[in-house]
Write an enzyme that holds these catalytic residues in place. Structure first.
Site, PDB file in Angstrom:
ATOM      1  N   GLN A 227       0.853  -1.256   0.085  1.00 24.45           N
ATOM      2  CA  GLN A 227      -0.008  -0.130   0.028  1.00 24.45           C
ATOM      3  C   GLN A 227       0.880   1.371  -0.108  1.00 24.45           C
ATOM      4  OE1 GLN A 227      -3.056  -0.051   3.176  1.00 24.45           O
ATOM      5  NE2 GLN A 227      -3.926   2.108   2.447  1.00 24.45           N
ATOM      6  N   GLY A 228       0.503   2.373  -0.814  1.00 22.63           N
ATOM      7  CA  GLY A 228       1.152   3.442  -0.891  1.00 22.63           C
ATOM      8  C   GLY A 228       0.332   4.665  -0.752  1.00 22.63           C
ATOM      9  N   PHE A 230      -1.020   6.507  -3.025  1.00 23.58           N
ATOM     10  CA  PHE A 230      -1.982   6.700  -4.297  1.00 23.58           C
ATOM     11  C   PHE A 230      -2.674   5.242  -4.689  1.00 23.58           C
ATOM     12  CE2 PHE A 230       0.505  10.284  -4.276  1.00 23.58           C
ATOM     13  CZ  PHE A 230      -0.640  11.378  -4.075  1.00 23.58           C
ATOM     14  N   GLN A 232      -2.814   0.727  -3.929  1.00 25.25           N
ATOM     15  CA  GLN A 232      -2.899  -0.514  -3.379  1.00 25.25           C
ATOM     16  C   GLN A 232      -2.510  -1.657  -4.231  1.00 25.25           C
ATOM     17  OE1 GLN A 232      -6.816  -0.085  -1.327  1.00 25.25           O
ATOM     18  NE2 GLN A 232      -5.519  -0.505   0.743  1.00 25.25           N
ATOM     19  N   LYS A 249      -2.800  -3.613  -9.227  1.00 26.22           N
ATOM     20  CA  LYS A 249      -2.209  -2.360  -8.671  1.00 26.22           C
ATOM     21  C   LYS A 249      -3.346  -1.489  -9.021  1.00 26.22           C
ATOM     22  CE  LYS A 249       1.676   0.673  -8.025  1.00 26.22           C
ATOM     23  NZ  LYS A 249       2.989   0.895  -8.211  1.00 26.22           N
ATOM     24  N   ASP A 344      13.407   4.619  -8.147  1.00 25.48           N
ATOM     25  CA  ASP A 344      13.028   4.215  -6.587  1.00 25.48           C
ATOM     26  C   ASP A 344      13.639   2.885  -6.441  1.00 25.48           C
ATOM     27  OD1 ASP A 344      11.676   4.419  -4.465  1.00 25.48           O
ATOM     28  OD2 ASP A 344       9.552   3.731  -5.079  1.00 25.48           O
TER      29      ASP A 344
END
Length: 522
Positions: A227-228, A230, A232, A249, A344
């Protein structure tokens, strides 16, 4: 230019001799036009000739050519790219002096550092010139403030510098690529909002066995796996079949960029390397959500492996650290060579891959056989950067805002490029070795230059030279560095160590077997 006339080799064996003689005559006659043509003809004729890659005579011809055409920057770039005479200190001294005269002091200092890092000969003379340069600069400016007086260079950098993650940049790029994406297999776009029977907003962490319909296919949600802010990520079974597990996603607002990056991976990454970079099968775009359907890997992340040691007060065995370092170096070497930056690079985004069959010593170096299915898989391409969409000389600004993974350039508000990934690699290696995030210290050497190094010391029983070389080279990049070659040579140094003793690979296979049994049964 001094031409060595004592060379006794015949023109047949050494065709450069005839050109040297003609260039000397043109210099003596002060025939500028004839000299221009001779120099250009000579460098173009022999630039691909391996006999002259490390020939001081050829270097002097290049330097004279740069002086005549008054474009040392282009000449230096060509010589770096083609690896022409890069082992000579004279190349770096000449270019740095040229930059100093132009007032480009930061770049001049970087060129000196590049030559020193390559041990260009004679190294003593190169270091002396660098120290004298620093001495001249220190008379009227603090060395840490060189950039403040290099105003022309700063303006030029700013002009060729952009935040690749800014909303305006992303909007511009998506506008540019949208017509192309309509032709991508798996790209499904609707102007309507998602209207399935199960509300996507109802899929919380506790969602289990809810079935959602996407594009005519039914997915049974088995739980949230990430989960982030913006998005899941859910594990789901296609048509309730456990043998067809996928990752969904779900993102709001819709975000097509990640699917574009996956498509670029399909196009650019060789088949032999493709399994290291994850796959996306399709994306469904609605006005309110996007749903990206990807492969699901069930063996956890590299972060999980690191944590498994931390919770018992231990650190990962060095052999495993070496293995995963080789994997990551190879991964970035492959990725960056096709003009893609991940953006990232952290252990949460590196999934574990395990071979189905038992590992053996055979195939380790080439990652063939069962080793091909063993390793890491890089996921989450939402911050991916496609360099082909930018000018060749583009560098980047902007902060990844990921605590612990902000490269030195971000911390110091300087432009960056590949450093966003290579710094991430250094942090991950530090986490594997020490069980903690990396903190840096800046060490000043006797010649006035400085190097960034991790504060944590290396254990005496480690392969200290390997690790020190890795951190030194990746944390202290200079303008014009052959970035891909640095990654390749570092990878090879670790591979050479592993192949030096068959018992090391045997030990690695046993550790990987134990790791799989521990993590996959947890």
């Amino acid at each position: 230019m001094a031409v060595d006339s004592s060379i006794n080799r015949s023109i047949e064996d050494d065709p450069l001799l005839q050109w040297l003689s003609s260039i000397k005559d043109a210099l003596d006659d002060s025939d500028a036009d004839h000299l221009d043509r001779l120099l250009e003809g000579c460098v173009m004729k022999f630039k691909d000739d391996a006999r002259y890659r490390d020939d001081i005579r050829f270097l002097k011809i290049w330097l004279l050519y740069a002086d005549v055409i008054q474009d040392f920057r282009t000449v230096f770039a060509i010589m770096q790219e083609e690896k022409i005479c890069v082992s000579f200190g004279l190349l770096y001294i000449s270019y740095a002096l040229f930059l100093e005269v132009k007032g480009k002091l930061v770049e001049a200092d970087g060129v000196y550092q590049m030559g020193v890092s390559r041990n260009a000969e004679p190294i003593g003379e190169l270091k002396r010139f660098h120290a004298e340069f620093r001495g001249r600069m220190s008379q009227f400016v603090n060395l840490s403030q060189l950039g403040e007086i290099d105003t022309k260079e700063s303006k030029e950098v700013e002009k060729n510098c952009i935040n690749p993650w800014a909303a305006s940049t992303m909007d511009d790029m998506l506008t540019k690529i949208s017509p192309l994406m309509l032709k991508y297999n798996g790209y499904h776009k609707s102007t309507k909002s998602y209207s399935g029977k199960v509300s996507l907003s109802s899929l919380k962490n506790s969602a289990r066995n809810k079935v959602i319909d996407i594009g005519g296919q039914k997915y049974q949600v088995k739980g949230c796996s990430g989960q982030g802010a913006f998005a899941q990520v859910f594990k789901a079974y296609l048509d309730s079949n456990p043998d067809e597990a996928v990752a969904l996603k779900i993102q709001k607002p819709p975000f097509p960029w990640e699917f574009y990056m996956y498509f670029q991976l399909d196009k650019r990454i060789p088949d032999s390397e493709r399994s290291s970079f994850a796959f996306a099968h399709r994306i469904h775009l609605f006005s309110d959500y996007s749903i990206l359907v990807c492969d699901y890997l069930a063996h956890g992340t590299l972060q999980d492996a690191i944590n498994a040691y931390v919770v018992v007060g231990a650190n990962m065995e060095e052999i495993l650290c070496i293995y995963y370092t080789i994997q990551m170096l190879h991964m970035l070497e492959t990725l960056h060579s096709v003009a893609i930056i991940h953006g990232d690079f952290k252990p949460d985004n590196l999934l574990m891959r395990y071979a189905r069959d038992d590992l053996s010593e055979d195939g380790f170096l080439g990652q063939t056989g069962v080793w091909r299915d063993q390793g890491l898989c890089l996921i989450d391409w939402g911050r991916g950067i496609d360099l082909s969409l930018f000018p060749d000389n583009m560098v980047f600004k902007g902060d990844c805002r990921t605590s612990g993974f902000r490269c030195v350039e971000m911390q110091e508000h300087r432009p960056w490029k590949f450093q966003v990934d290579t710094y991430g690699l250094c942090v991950i290696v530090h986490m594997m070795l020490h069980g903690s995030y990396m903190t840096l210290e800046r060490k000043v050497s006797s010649d006035g230059s400085y190097l960034y190094q991790p504060k944590a010391s290396f254990k005496r029983y480690w392969n200290v030279d390997l690790w020190r070389n890795l951190f030194t080279r990746l944390l202290n990049t200079s303008p014009g560095n052959d970035h891909i070659e640095v990654l390749r040579s570092l990878r090879k140094s670790f591979e050479d160590y592993m192949s030096s003793n068959p018992s090391l690979i045997r030990k690695l296979t046993e550790l990987l077997r134990k790791q799989r049994n521990t993590l996959c049964s947890a």
